[in-house]
Design a protein around this motif. Sequence first.
Motif, PDB file in Angstrom:
ATOM      1  N   GLU A 229       0.836  -1.207   0.000  1.00  0.00           N
ATOM      2  CA  GLU A 229       0.000   0.000   0.000  1.00  0.00           C
ATOM      3  C   GLU A 229       0.867   1.253   0.000  1.00  0.00           C
ATOM      4  O   GLU A 229       0.595   2.211  -0.735  1.00  0.00           O
ATOM      5  CB  GLU A 229      -0.936   0.010   1.214  1.00  0.00           C
ATOM      6  N   ILE A 230       1.903   1.263   0.832  1.00  0.00           N
ATOM      7  CA  ILE A 230       2.794   2.424   0.892  1.00  0.00           C
ATOM      8  C   ILE A 230       3.539   2.574  -0.429  1.00  0.00           C
ATOM      9  O   ILE A 230       3.659   3.685  -0.973  1.00  0.00           O
ATOM     10  CB  ILE A 230       3.784   2.275   2.062  1.00  0.00           C
ATOM     11  N   PHE A 231       4.035   1.469  -0.959  1.00  0.00           N
ATOM     12  CA  PHE A 231       4.780   1.487  -2.220  1.00  0.00           C
ATOM     13  C   PHE A 231       3.923   2.010  -3.361  1.00  0.00           C
ATOM     14  O   PHE A 231       4.344   2.889  -4.122  1.00  0.00           O
ATOM     15  CB  PHE A 231       5.261   0.067  -2.528  1.00  0.00           C
ATOM     16  N   GLU A 232       2.702   1.509  -3.500  1.00  0.00           N
ATOM     17  CA  GLU A 232       1.829   1.938  -4.588  1.00  0.00           C
ATOM     18  C   GLU A 232       1.384   3.390  -4.429  1.00  0.00           C
ATOM     19  O   GLU A 232       1.141   4.084  -5.419  1.00  0.00           O
ATOM     20  CB  GLU A 232       0.625   0.997  -4.682  1.00  0.00           C
TER      21      GLU A 232
ATOM     22  N   TYR B 289      15.528   3.007  -4.876  1.00  0.00           N
ATOM     23  CA  TYR B 289      15.959   1.646  -4.570  1.00  0.00           C
ATOM     24  C   TYR B 289      15.348   0.628  -5.531  1.00  0.00           C
ATOM     25  O   TYR B 289      15.940  -0.408  -5.825  1.00  0.00           O
ATOM     26  CB  TYR B 289      15.587   1.281  -3.133  1.00  0.00           C
ATOM     27  N   PHE B 290      14.158   0.947  -6.043  1.00  0.00           N
ATOM     28  CA  PHE B 290      13.420  -0.009  -6.861  1.00  0.00           C
ATOM     29  C   PHE B 290      13.688   0.142  -8.359  1.00  0.00           C
ATOM     30  O   PHE B 290      13.196  -0.644  -9.156  1.00  0.00           O
ATOM     31  CB  PHE B 290      11.917   0.133  -6.601  1.00  0.00           C
ATOM     32  N   LYS B 291      14.468   1.153  -8.722  1.00  0.00           N
ATOM     33  CA  LYS B 291      14.762   1.375 -10.135  1.00  0.00           C
ATOM     34  C   LYS B 291      15.880   0.453 -10.593  1.00  0.00           C
ATOM     35  O   LYS B 291      16.964   0.436 -10.016  1.00  0.00           O
ATOM     36  CB  LYS B 291      15.146   2.839 -10.368  1.00  0.00           C
ATOM     37  N   GLN B 292      15.588  -0.326 -11.611  1.00  0.00           N
ATOM     38  CA  GLN B 292      16.539  -1.300 -12.117  1.00  0.00           C
ATOM     39  C   GLN B 292      17.198  -0.812 -13.399  1.00  0.00           C
ATOM     40  O   GLN B 292      16.589  -0.092 -14.185  1.00  0.00           O
ATOM     41  CB  GLN B 292      15.845  -2.634 -12.369  1.00  0.00           C
ATOM     42  N   GLY B 293      18.440  -1.236 -13.625  1.00  0.00           N
ATOM     43  CA  GLY B 293      19.206  -0.788 -14.778  1.00  0.00           C
ATOM     44  C   GLY B 293      18.704  -1.333 -16.094  1.00  0.00           C
ATOM     45  O   GLY B 293      17.746  -2.097 -16.168  1.00  0.00           O
TER      46      GLY B 293
ATOM     47  N   ASP C 261       9.315 -12.123 -11.796  1.00  0.00           N
ATOM     48  CA  ASP C 261       8.079 -11.888 -11.052  1.00  0.00           C
ATOM     49  C   ASP C 261       8.100 -10.586 -10.264  1.00  0.00           C
ATOM     50  O   ASP C 261       7.064 -10.165  -9.756  1.00  0.00           O
ATOM     51  CB  ASP C 261       7.818 -13.054 -10.091  1.00  0.00           C
ATOM     52  N   THR C 262       9.277  -9.968 -10.123  1.00  0.00           N
ATOM     53  CA  THR C 262       9.353  -8.740  -9.334  1.00  0.00           C
ATOM     54  C   THR C 262       8.984  -7.504 -10.150  1.00  0.00           C
ATOM     55  O   THR C 262       8.912  -6.409  -9.602  1.00  0.00           O
ATOM     56  CB  THR C 262      10.778  -8.531  -8.773  1.00  0.00           C
ATOM     57  N   PHE C 263       8.752  -7.655 -11.454  1.00  0.00           N
ATOM     58  CA  PHE C 263       8.440  -6.505 -12.306  1.00  0.00           C
ATOM     59  C   PHE C 263       7.163  -5.805 -11.833  1.00  0.00           C
ATOM     60  O   PHE C 263       6.159  -6.436 -11.559  1.00  0.00           O
ATOM     61  CB  PHE C 263       8.260  -6.966 -13.751  1.00  0.00           C
ATOM     62  N   TYR C 264       7.240  -4.447 -11.749  1.00  0.00           N
ATOM     63  CA  TYR C 264       6.064  -3.665 -11.365  1.00  0.00           C
ATOM     64  C   TYR C 264       5.601  -2.766 -12.507  1.00  0.00           C
ATOM     65  O   TYR C 264       4.443  -2.819 -12.901  1.00  0.00           O
ATOM     66  CB  TYR C 264       6.369  -2.825 -10.119  1.00  0.00           C
ATOM     67  N   ARG C 265       6.502  -1.937 -13.037  1.00  0.00           N
ATOM     68  CA  ARG C 265       6.136  -1.096 -14.178  1.00  0.00           C
ATOM     69  C   ARG C 265       7.395  -0.593 -14.874  1.00  0.00           C
ATOM     70  O   ARG C 265       8.480  -0.555 -14.297  1.00  0.00           O
ATOM     71  CB  ARG C 265       5.266   0.085 -13.754  1.00  0.00           C
ATOM     72  N   PHE C 266       7.209  -0.199 -16.132  1.00  0.00           N
ATOM     73  CA  PHE C 266       8.321   0.335 -16.891  1.00  0.00           C
ATOM     74  C   PHE C 266       8.670   1.739 -16.429  1.00  0.00           C
ATOM     75  O   PHE C 266       7.808   2.544 -16.099  1.00  0.00           O
ATOM     76  CB  PHE C 266       7.983   0.407 -18.387  1.00  0.00           C
ATOM     77  N   GLY C 267       9.976   2.032 -16.426  1.00  0.00           N
ATOM     78  CA  GLY C 267      10.420   3.407 -16.313  1.00  0.00           C
ATOM     79  C   GLY C 267      10.406   3.991 -17.714  1.00  0.00           C
ATOM     80  O   GLY C 267       9.611   4.860 -18.045  1.00  0.00           O
ATOM     81  N   ASP C 268      11.263   3.459 -18.569  1.00  0.00           N
ATOM     82  CA  ASP C 268      11.238   3.817 -19.983  1.00  0.00           C
ATOM     83  C   ASP C 268      11.956   2.745 -20.788  1.00  0.00           C
ATOM     84  O   ASP C 268      12.703   1.925 -20.250  1.00  0.00           O
ATOM     85  CB  ASP C 268      11.863   5.194 -20.243  1.00  0.00           C
TER      86      ASP C 268
ATOM     87  N   LYS D 196       8.967  -4.579  -7.807  1.00  0.00           N
ATOM     88  CA  LYS D 196       8.163  -4.584  -6.590  1.00  0.00           C
ATOM     89  C   LYS D 196       9.067  -4.889  -5.395  1.00  0.00           C
ATOM     90  O   LYS D 196      10.081  -5.579  -5.534  1.00  0.00           O
ATOM     91  CB  LYS D 196       7.071  -5.658  -6.669  1.00  0.00           C
ATOM     92  N   PRO D 197       8.718  -4.398  -4.221  1.00  0.00           N
ATOM     93  CA  PRO D 197       9.500  -4.770  -3.034  1.00  0.00           C
ATOM     94  C   PRO D 197       9.327  -6.254  -2.727  1.00  0.00           C
ATOM     95  O   PRO D 197       8.269  -6.837  -2.972  1.00  0.00           O
ATOM     96  CB  PRO D 197       8.902  -3.894  -1.930  1.00  0.00           C
ATOM     97  N   SER D 198      10.384  -6.847  -2.220  1.00  0.00           N
ATOM     98  CA  SER D 198      10.312  -8.257  -1.824  1.00  0.00           C
ATOM     99  C   SER D 198       9.314  -8.436  -0.686  1.00  0.00           C
ATOM    100  O   SER D 198       9.119  -7.532   0.137  1.00  0.00           O
ATOM    101  CB  SER D 198      11.685  -8.756  -1.374  1.00  0.00           C
ATOM    102  N   LYS D 199       8.716  -9.586  -0.639  1.00  0.00           N
ATOM    103  CA  LYS D 199       7.721  -9.874   0.401  1.00  0.00           C
ATOM    104  C   LYS D 199       8.423  -9.964   1.752  1.00  0.00           C
ATOM    105  O   LYS D 199       9.333 -10.787   1.942  1.00  0.00           O
ATOM    106  CB  LYS D 199       6.997 -11.180   0.090  1.00  0.00           C
ATOM    107  N   PRO D 200       8.034  -9.129   2.719  1.00  0.00           N
ATOM    108  CA  PRO D 200       8.699  -9.165   4.031  1.00  0.00           C
ATOM    109  C   PRO D 200       8.332 -10.422   4.803  1.00  0.00           C
ATOM    110  O   PRO D 200       7.267 -11.012   4.599  1.00  0.00           O
ATOM    111  CB  PRO D 200       8.166  -7.910   4.726  1.00  0.00           C
ATOM    112  N   ASN D 201       9.222 -10.811   5.691  1.00  0.00           N
ATOM    113  CA  ASN D 201       8.945 -12.007   6.496  1.00  0.00           C
ATOM    114  C   ASN D 201       9.643 -11.907   7.845  1.00  0.00           C
ATOM    115  O   ASN D 201      10.859 -11.693   7.911  1.00  0.00           O
ATOM    116  CB  ASN D 201       9.436 -13.266   5.771  1.00  0.00           C
ATOM    117  N   TRP D 202       8.867 -12.013   8.915  1.00  0.00           N
ATOM    118  CA  TRP D 202       9.439 -12.102  10.254  1.00  0.00           C
ATOM    119  C   TRP D 202       9.654 -13.572  10.541  1.00  0.00           C
ATOM    120  O   TRP D 202       8.733 -14.297  10.888  1.00  0.00           O
ATOM    121  CB  TRP D 202       8.497 -11.466  11.290  1.00  0.00           C
ATOM    122  N   GLY D 203      10.899 -14.015  10.346  1.00  0.00           N
ATOM    123  CA  GLY D 203      11.219 -15.420  10.586  1.00  0.00           C
ATOM    124  C   GLY D 203      11.396 -15.700  12.065  1.00  0.00           C
ATOM    125  O   GLY D 203      11.801 -14.823  12.833  1.00  0.00           O
ATOM    126  N   TYR D 204      11.111 -16.926  12.452  1.00  0.00           N
ATOM    127  CA  TYR D 204      11.190 -17.236  13.878  1.00  0.00           C
ATOM    128  C   TYR D 204      11.418 -18.731  14.111  1.00  0.00           C
ATOM    129  O   TYR D 204      11.232 -19.572  13.211  1.00  0.00           O
ATOM    130  CB  TYR D 204       9.905 -16.800  14.595  1.00  0.00           C
TER     131      TYR D 204
END
Length: 226
Positions: A38-41, A73-77, A93-100, A157-165
Amino acid sequence: MVSIDNVYQKVLALANKEQRGYITPQEFNLFADQAQMEIFEQYFYDMNQFRRMPGNNSEYTDMVNILEDKLSYFKQGATPISDSNTVKDTFGDTFYRFGDINYNGKVVEEIKYEDFYKTQTVPLTKATSSRPIYWRKDGKIYFEPNLGDYTAHYIKKPSKPNWGYVVVKDKPLYNPTSSIDFELHAAEESELVYKILIFAGIAIEKPGLTQIAAGLDQTKQQQEKR
């Protein structure tokens, strides 16, 4: 980057302080992913809004700069792509949208698939090697004319967060080796806490928890406007 353990401990502390119920690690991880997306979008909606502001008010310029910094941080070369490549195979699968997309140092214009034949029947809008175009359909990228490899910059897209335990004496204890931190700017830590508390309040049917989180979020927003 935001430490997922910091956020988790703050969420639990606020929930327990108000005696509003326990949030399990599984619930937290689910809410954490939703809050991060939600924050990212929202960055893109805010960017569009501030860029539409009339004039050259430095306040708006600063906001655009802040958002650009958060998105950096999310801009790829540059990535080579060619006609009929699939978005998933090219960017993953991490693709979100084109820059150009570029060809020979020029930005390639994107058009809608339904407009392709309309534009190609008019000499003024017909694609050429000096003014190529592309469109997307069914997860694939098509170019006109097909000149070989193009280069693309995109936003992931940001990686899916995970609180491991690990479970010790029936209690979950933080495990950093299996955890994934939030891929958001450090300034978003408080916003993540508030959003997760709101989602948790709804899920465990504790409206008081949602109201507390919303009140904290409103206070934060008022402070940011000063």
